[in-house]
Write an enzyme that holds these catalytic residues in place. Structure first.
Site, PDB file in Angstrom:
ATOM      1  CD  GLU A 143      -2.989  -0.841   2.311  1.00 38.78           C
ATOM      2  OE1 GLU A 143      -2.858  -0.476   3.462  1.00 38.78           O
ATOM      3  OE2 GLU A 143      -3.510  -2.116   1.950  1.00 38.78           O
ATOM      4  CD1 TRP A 177      -1.586   2.846   5.370  1.00 36.22           C
ATOM      5  CD2 TRP A 177      -2.735   4.123   4.741  1.00 36.22           C
ATOM      6  NE1 TRP A 177      -2.412   1.965   4.298  1.00 36.22           N
ATOM      7  CE2 TRP A 177      -3.048   3.702   3.512  1.00 36.22           C
ATOM      8  CE3 TRP A 177      -3.472   5.991   3.882  1.00 36.22           C
ATOM      9  CZ2 TRP A 177      -3.581   3.175   2.940  1.00 36.22           C
ATOM     10  CZ3 TRP A 177      -4.109   5.258   2.981  1.00 36.22           C
ATOM     11  CH2 TRP A 177      -3.935   4.517   2.213  1.00 36.22           C
ATOM     12  CE1 TYR A 186      -9.858  -4.750   3.498  1.00 37.32           C
ATOM     13  CE2 TYR A 186      -7.894  -3.405   2.687  1.00 37.32           C
ATOM     14  CZ  TYR A 186      -8.264  -4.694   3.402  1.00 37.32           C
ATOM     15  OH  TYR A 186      -7.487  -5.251   4.361  1.00 37.32           O
ATOM     16  CD  GLU A 201      -3.972  -6.233   2.886  1.00 41.01           C
ATOM     17  OE1 GLU A 201      -5.043  -5.188   3.557  1.00 41.01           O
ATOM     18  OE2 GLU A 201      -2.626  -5.769   3.276  1.00 41.01           O
TER      19      GLU A 201
END
Ligand code: BMA
Length: 391
Positions: free
Chosen positions: A195, A200, A269, A307
């Site tokens: 990611e 983050w 997501y 994911e």
């Protein structure tokens, strides 16, 4: 003297045996690690083959805990809800190199993790590892975005500490051995620095330049493969959602190169939840998957959803009506090799933080339909993933 008939028969037999050796094709893939173990090479070839007709379903931390239990031998929310263990097991090494800490960032004991990895492998499952690596400059965690990558690279003041982290990783994956007579090393799909297009993590978009990220990745591969001689890894690249990009070109912005990546993935997501404003999240994710799988095909690599999930499974038909529809959106998107949903946190540690149904949950019956769909493979439907046939 040999008669002519016999002579021709002998020549014929000789030619057939020549052809048999000549016709056996060479291993047709160029892996990051040319010295990858036979089982690792087999895993790649078998994933590639299966991806033409099926998708493997995976789950993070599946054997360690579920929404209502932890550390109970044999248990799995996925198995209890669907009838089978998942085909892919995700695990994470966050906190690995933290001195005197026996468990990972989500409380999974590292020795138990090794045992569960072994169990999953021996049942025929596929293992993937991510690493929410701690911050070496501040002693903060993985979410500390203080710039540090340049300090980890050769000539950086934290280079030795970084190598020591990688040493811990190397010893972890080199200790993953099957119980069989050969004690072969268990192949692992390693997914470092994931990611990175998000902000983050300390290796994220705001904290690394293109050069730093690429160097960090390449250094990691070269150190593990060439210095530590770790040969049971496939390397997976996984930026965050393609819905966040201005164009698909962004996928390659910090790409370490085909010589350093075996599997092309992404984490996503929110596309299916419509967060990015697409009218139809299924079509949007389907487009992304079609693009990804066609890129993987052109580069002779594998594509995966590394994911995903819907937190709290608030949509009871998410698995068949959203996820499966997106994967089956086009002939291209159908070539995704596997999809991994995130962890089912214990309700007393992080309530409502689960991404697979558990027995009795309102989404369990749809999950069973997903599992029964001939296109989707769970562990008990897997062919032998670790034998190399045909090459
Ligand atoms: C996040 C959440 C956190 C967890 C982290 C690393 O997505 O699940 O609770 O600590 O992943 O596994």
């Amino acid at each position: 003297m040999m008669n002519n008939g016999l002579l021709f028969a002998c020549i014929g037999l000789f030619c057939i045996s020549c052809q048999a050796t000549e016709q056996k094709p060479a291993y047709p893939y160029t892996l990051v690690d040319a010295q990858a173990t036979q089982e690792t090479k087999a895993l790649f070839a078998n994933l590639k083959k299966i991806s033409a007709t099926h998708v493997l379903y995976g789950h993070e931390d599946d054997l360690a805990y579920g929404v209502k239990w932890e550390n109970e031998q044999g248990r799995s929310d996925v198995k209890e809800a669907s009838g089978s263990y998942p085909a892919v097991y995700g695990w994470d090494l966050g906190d690995l190199a933290q001195i005197d800490k026996a468990d990972n960032l989500d409380g999974v004991d590292f020795d138990n993790m090794k045992q569960w990895i072994k169990e999953g492998y021996q049942r025929g499952g596929v293992i993937t590892l991510s690493w929410h690596m701690n911050h070496l400059g501040t002693e903060g965690d993985t979410w500390d975005t203080t710039r540090v990558a340049h300090r980890l690279l050769p000539d950086g003041d934290l280079h030795n500490e970084f190598n020591a982290m990688l040493d811990r990783f190397a010893s972890f994956v080199s200790d993953l051995k099957a119980d069989s007579d050969q004690q072969e090393l268990i192949p692992v799909i390693f997914r470092p620095y994931h990611e990175h297009t998000g902000w983050w993590f300390w290796w994220g978009s705001e904290s690394t330049t293109v050069e730093e990220y690429v160097s960090l990745w390449r250094y990691t591969v070269e150190y593990l493969r060439d210095v530590k001689q770790v040969h049971n890894l496939l390397y997976a690249y996984s930026p965050n959602s393609l819905s966040e990009f201005d164009s698909y070109d962004d996928y390659w912005e910090k790409y370490p190169g085909d010589a350093y990546v075996d599997i092309l993935g992404f984490d996503d997501y929110f596309t299916l939840q419509g967060r990015y404003g697409h009218e139809d999240g299924v079509a949007a994710l389907g487009e992304h998957l079609s693009w990804l799988a066609s890129q993987a095909r052109d580069r002779n690599k594998i594509a995966a959803i590394t994911e995903t999930g819907l937190e709290g499974m608030t949509d009871p038909t998410w698995f068949t009506q959203k996820l499966l529809k997106a994967i089956q959106y086009s002939e291209d998107s159908k070539q995704i090799a596997y999809v991994l949903t995130w962890r089912n946190a214990q309700e007393w540690t992080k309530e409502g933080h689960f991404y697979a149904p558990y027995q009795g949950h309102s989404s369990a019956s749809d999950f069973r339909s997903f599992r029964e769909d001939g296109f989707v493979l769970f562990e008990d439907e897997l062919p032998d993933m670790y034998t190399l046939t045909g090459f």
